[in-house]
Design a protein around this motif. Structure first.
Motif, PDB file in Angstrom:
ATOM      1  N   PRO A 447       0.696  -1.229  -0.053  1.00  0.00           N
ATOM      2  CA  PRO A 447       0.136   0.135   0.028  1.00  0.00           C
ATOM      3  C   PRO A 447       0.715   1.277   0.033  1.00  0.00           C
ATOM      4  O   PRO A 447       0.291   2.364   0.009  1.00  0.00           O
ATOM      5  CB  PRO A 447      -0.932  -0.155   1.401  1.00  0.00           C
ATOM      6  CG  PRO A 447      -0.100  -1.017   2.015  1.00  0.00           C
ATOM      7  CD  PRO A 447       0.747  -2.054   1.186  1.00  0.00           C
ATOM      8  N   GLY A 448       2.097   1.154  -0.150  1.00  0.00           N
ATOM      9  CA  GLY A 448       2.860   2.418  -0.057  1.00  0.00           C
ATOM     10  C   GLY A 448       4.260   2.336   0.723  1.00  0.00           C
ATOM     11  O   GLY A 448       4.667   1.288   1.351  1.00  0.00           O
ATOM     12  N   VAL A 449       5.059   3.282   0.441  1.00  0.00           N
ATOM     13  CA  VAL A 449       6.299   3.060   1.233  1.00  0.00           C
ATOM     14  C   VAL A 449       6.894   4.618   2.078  1.00  0.00           C
ATOM     15  O   VAL A 449       6.152   5.552   1.808  1.00  0.00           O
ATOM     16  CB  VAL A 449       7.681   3.098   0.116  1.00  0.00           C
ATOM     17  CG1 VAL A 449       7.267   1.907  -0.790  1.00  0.00           C
ATOM     18  CG2 VAL A 449       7.771   4.214  -0.729  1.00  0.00           C
ATOM     19  N   THR A 450       7.665   4.569   2.935  1.00  0.00           N
ATOM     20  CA  THR A 450       8.071   5.425   3.784  1.00  0.00           C
ATOM     21  C   THR A 450       9.361   5.655   3.643  1.00  0.00           C
ATOM     22  O   THR A 450      10.524   4.740   3.994  1.00  0.00           O
ATOM     23  CB  THR A 450       7.842   5.092   5.281  1.00  0.00           C
ATOM     24  OG1 THR A 450       6.331   5.059   5.395  1.00  0.00           O
ATOM     25  CG2 THR A 450       8.179   6.271   6.083  1.00  0.00           C
ATOM     26  N   PRO A 451       9.793   6.838   3.048  1.00  0.00           N
ATOM     27  CA  PRO A 451      11.666   7.221   3.112  1.00  0.00           C
ATOM     28  C   PRO A 451      11.991   7.033   4.403  1.00  0.00           C
ATOM     29  O   PRO A 451      11.463   7.579   5.380  1.00  0.00           O
ATOM     30  CB  PRO A 451      11.455   8.487   2.450  1.00  0.00           C
ATOM     31  CG  PRO A 451      10.224   8.828   1.692  1.00  0.00           C
ATOM     32  CD  PRO A 451       9.088   7.936   2.400  1.00  0.00           C
ATOM     33  N   THR A 452      13.070   6.518   4.459  1.00  0.00           N
ATOM     34  CA  THR A 452      13.875   6.225   6.009  1.00  0.00           C
ATOM     35  C   THR A 452      15.252   5.616   5.512  1.00  0.00           C
ATOM     36  O   THR A 452      15.991   5.586   4.448  1.00  0.00           O
ATOM     37  CB  THR A 452      12.934   5.319   6.685  1.00  0.00           C
ATOM     38  OG1 THR A 452      13.625   5.182   8.156  1.00  0.00           O
ATOM     39  CG2 THR A 452      13.038   3.770   6.153  1.00  0.00           C
ATOM     40  N   ASP A 453      15.726   5.257   6.480  1.00  0.00           N
ATOM     41  CA  ASP A 453      17.195   4.674   6.516  1.00  0.00           C
ATOM     42  C   ASP A 453      16.974   3.075   6.704  1.00  0.00           C
ATOM     43  O   ASP A 453      16.497   2.583   7.676  1.00  0.00           O
ATOM     44  CB  ASP A 453      17.996   5.008   7.657  1.00  0.00           C
ATOM     45  CG  ASP A 453      19.558   4.486   7.610  1.00  0.00           C
ATOM     46  OD1 ASP A 453      19.852   3.574   6.848  1.00  0.00           O
ATOM     47  OD2 ASP A 453      20.199   5.163   8.288  1.00  0.00           O
ATOM     48  N   LEU A 454      17.359   2.176   5.670  1.00  0.00           N
ATOM     49  CA  LEU A 454      17.115   0.850   5.752  1.00  0.00           C
ATOM     50  C   LEU A 454      18.134   0.121   6.542  1.00  0.00           C
ATOM     51  O   LEU A 454      17.888  -1.082   7.045  1.00  0.00           O
ATOM     52  CB  LEU A 454      17.292   0.191   4.266  1.00  0.00           C
ATOM     53  CG  LEU A 454      16.167   0.299   3.363  1.00  0.00           C
ATOM     54  CD1 LEU A 454      16.433  -0.050   2.062  1.00  0.00           C
ATOM     55  CD2 LEU A 454      14.703  -0.146   3.733  1.00  0.00           C
ATOM     56  N   ALA A 455      19.180   1.017   6.995  1.00  0.00           N
ATOM     57  CA  ALA A 455      20.083   0.464   8.149  1.00  0.00           C
ATOM     58  C   ALA A 455      19.321  -0.002   9.367  1.00  0.00           C
ATOM     59  O   ALA A 455      19.909  -0.869  10.120  1.00  0.00           O
ATOM     60  CB  ALA A 455      21.294   1.279   8.311  1.00  0.00           C
ATOM     61  N   SER A 456      18.297   0.560   9.631  1.00  0.00           N
ATOM     62  CA  SER A 456      17.563  -0.102  10.991  1.00  0.00           C
ATOM     63  C   SER A 456      16.805  -1.122  10.773  1.00  0.00           C
ATOM     64  O   SER A 456      16.309  -1.545  11.937  1.00  0.00           O
ATOM     65  CB  SER A 456      16.569   1.268  11.331  1.00  0.00           C
ATOM     66  OG  SER A 456      15.362   1.398  10.199  1.00  0.00           O
ATOM     67  N   CYS A 457      16.482  -1.675   9.777  1.00  0.00           N
ATOM     68  CA  CYS A 457      15.828  -2.975   9.726  1.00  0.00           C
ATOM     69  C   CYS A 457      16.698  -3.974   8.873  1.00  0.00           C
ATOM     70  O   CYS A 457      16.008  -4.791   8.270  1.00  0.00           O
ATOM     71  CB  CYS A 457      14.384  -2.710   9.016  1.00  0.00           C
ATOM     72  SG  CYS A 457      14.593  -1.723   7.634  1.00  0.00           S
ATOM     73  N   LEU A 458      17.940  -3.872   9.076  1.00  0.00           N
ATOM     74  CA  LEU A 458      18.697  -5.100   8.550  1.00  0.00           C
ATOM     75  C   LEU A 458      19.851  -5.216   9.273  1.00  0.00           C
ATOM     76  O   LEU A 458      20.664  -4.172  10.024  1.00  0.00           O
ATOM     77  CB  LEU A 458      19.386  -4.633   6.838  1.00  0.00           C
ATOM     78  CG  LEU A 458      18.444  -4.691   5.758  1.00  0.00           C
ATOM     79  CD1 LEU A 458      19.095  -4.008   4.741  1.00  0.00           C
ATOM     80  CD2 LEU A 458      18.000  -5.961   5.665  1.00  0.00           C
ATOM     81  N   PRO A 459      20.652  -6.355   9.546  1.00  0.00           N
ATOM     82  CA  PRO A 459      21.741  -6.467  10.403  1.00  0.00           C
ATOM     83  C   PRO A 459      22.953  -5.693   9.841  1.00  0.00           C
ATOM     84  O   PRO A 459      22.894  -5.573   8.476  1.00  0.00           O
ATOM     85  CB  PRO A 459      21.971  -7.723  10.114  1.00  0.00           C
ATOM     86  CG  PRO A 459      20.827  -8.626   9.710  1.00  0.00           C
ATOM     87  CD  PRO A 459      19.962  -7.661   8.898  1.00  0.00           C
TER      88      PRO A 459
END
Length: 562
Positions: A447-459
């Protein structure tokens, strides 16, 4: 017949060019070639802008032996392989009815072959009929309304229904079971070209009608489907020799199904089923998997990078790619499930968690190309992470499930807690800064995306490995590190985090009558390999029933002789 391989021709060759190439290659006299048929067609794109078609051709010749003798030592010429499927013998008429859990490609092929043998399988599916399931899935994509039992992962057709529909694999297939899978798909309505092209695919909408057609075939042969029937427990007893064996299945609605032969074809996301197997004492093992993101580029960019001036040629279609990099931290980074002209889809199956996957239609005509860019993991990674979601032992065989759930929950939070997915441009990701907005590449995830920092949700090690890999991929595919390319997280369902080990007879190592199969059990990766493993499981069930029946047959023969 004979098969001649590696016939290379231009993209725009004349209609009779294949026949002429055969005549020239083999120096055949006039009339020696009675007929020919295309066995395989692919393309060689190693020289960008100078791409050629590559054919394998089956030949009907006047004197095959003479041609073979004249070209002895030519590895490109040989006998056409016998790819016909031969059914295993049918057990006795009073054989117990086998149960198949799951209706993905593995369960579907297992049920079909069992039905064709005459064993009238009972098929249990936790999700809904494929068309009802499609409605539920689109509701999730449009409105963020997740149905935990009817989504991209669960329901008739399995996870492969919402994918690119790729029908090729690198598995060893000496018995040509893959051909059986493809032929059944064609009978169910797939285009006949999947029997010929080197990288066949179908796409979601065609898969829906095919699944329905195959269900009708199975039911006509005596099979029975039960949808919205969730197996929540396994009853394990002992046979007359004291060995542990499956006796039945407990259902979410309180029901119970007696079962002596069960094909476990639940797919890679049936985590609660793995927990139930563990509770029943079934042998399980943690297995490697991968984690990463989906990356999107304009399909036109990928076409130009792969095909050069020949991009857009109708014989080539939308370009794909396959990339691998070995990072300095010891991690392998690779592209996974590349979907030309497709979309990134919401693939969650549990509340409060975000998962991405890729999908294409048969036309592959969408604006963007997408693929997983993932980092390989081993079970020690799960244990060192120390996640204990839902009380799962981080040292046990289910640790990978806790690991996946942890990062899916982080992605859910990073996306804003509404099933929007966290996203970041490649430029920002490489620079180590959070994205505040996106650029020219419009993400396809709903349903959509939120611009952010993917480092917060990857090891951290995955972030470092992907940052190192992207510039290396740019060297092999110009434009891959495009600053505006979009990365969407997280991709966690590359494979099952658990293996249900089985013996040479196809049965669980410590529970007789349980036949682990397909992706969920750790024995396949993709539609074709899962379908092939379903055939193997069906044959193993038939062999097991025949073996049980053998003492009875011997006794009857003795009585007849007296």
């Amino acid at each position: 017949m004979l098969r001649l391989t590696e016939i290379k021709l231009p993209l725009d060759h004349a209609p009779d060019a294949v026949e002429q190439a055969v005549q020239q290659r083999l120096q055949l006299p006039p009339g020696a070639l009675r007929s020919h048929s295309i066995a395989r067609r692919g393309y060689d794109a190693r020289k960008r802008g100078a791409i050629s078609l590559v054919y394998s051709v089956d030949l009907d010749l006047d004197d095959e032996e003479a041609v073979l003798a004249a070209h002895a030592g030519d590895s490109r010429l040989g006998r056409t392989p016998d790819v016909a499927y031969r059914f295993v013998p049918r057990p006795a008429a009073d054989a117990s009815r086998p149960v198949v859990i799951g209706t993905g490609p593995c369960g579907l092929m297992a049920a079909l072959v069992l039905a064709q043998i005459g064993l009238r399988p009972l098929i249990l599916e936790r999700g809904r009929l494929v068309r009802n399931r499609t409605v539920d899935t689109f509701a999730f994509w449009r409105r963020g309304t997740l149905s935990p039992e009817s989504n991209v992962q669960f329901g008739e057709g399995g996870a492969g229904t919402f994918s690119d529909g790729k029908l090729y694999s690198q598995i060893s297939d000496p018995k040509h079971y893959g051909r059986k899978v493809l032929e059944e798909f064609v009978r169910a309505g797939a285009p006949e070209e999947i029997l010929v092209v080197s990288k066949p695919h179908i796409g979601t909408f065609r898969l829906v009608s095919m699944v329905e057609h195959m269900r009708a075939t199975i039911e006509a042969l005596g099979g029975e489907y039960r949808f919205e029937t969730h197996v929540t427990g396994f009853s394990v007893g002992a046979d007359r020799h004291g060995a542990r064996c499956i006796e039945g299945l407990h259902l979410a609605d309180g029901g119970y199904v007696e079962a002596r032969q069960v094909v476990l074809a639940t797919g890679h996301s049936a985590r609660d089923t793995m927990l139930a197997l563990h509770d029943a004492g079934v042998a399980l093992q943690a297995k490697p998997l991968s984690i990463g993101v989906r990356i999107e580029h304009p399909q036109s960019l990928i076409d130009a990078a792969r095909f050069g001036q020949q991009a857009g040629h109708p014989m080539l279609g939308a370009a794909d790619y396959k990339l691998v990099h070995h990072a300095a931290n010891g991690r392998g980074v690779y592209s996974f499930c590349m979907c030309p002209g497709g979309t990134v889809v919401a693939a969650a199956s549990e509340p409060g968690r975000v998962v991405t996957n890729g999908m294409s239609q048969y036309s592959r005509a969408e604006r963007n190309a997408n693929a997983g860019i993932v980092v390989g993991l081993v079970p020690d990674d799960f244990r060192s992470a120390g996640e204990t979601a839902d009380g799962i032992d981080p040292e046990g065989p289910l640790a990978g499930i806790a690991f996946q759930r942890h990062w899916e929950e982080r992605a859910f939070a990073a996306g804003g807690g509404t099933y929007h997915a966290p996203a970041q441009t490649v430029g920002d990701f490489l620079a180590g800064r959070a994205s505040q907005s996106l650029g020219a590449v419009v993400p396809s995830y709903k349903p959509g995306v939120t611009p952010t920092d993917l480092a917060s949700c990857l090891p951290g090690y995955a972030v470092a490995a992907i940052r190192e890999a992207l510039p290396q991929f740019e060297r092999r595919l110009r434009g891959f590190a495009l600053a505006d390319a979009v990365m969407t997280g997280v991709e966690t369902r590359t494979s099952s985090p658990v293996r249900v080990p089985r013996g040479a007879d196809g049965q669980s190592l410590n529970v007789a009558g349980l036949f682990p199969a397909g992706e969920g059990a750790g024995y396949a990766g993709g539609i074709l390999s899962a379908g092939v493993d379903g055939i193997r499981a069906a044959e193993a069930v038939a062999a097991s029933l025949a073996a049980q029946d053998q003492p009875v047959r011997l006794a009857l023969r003795k009585l007849a002789g007296s």
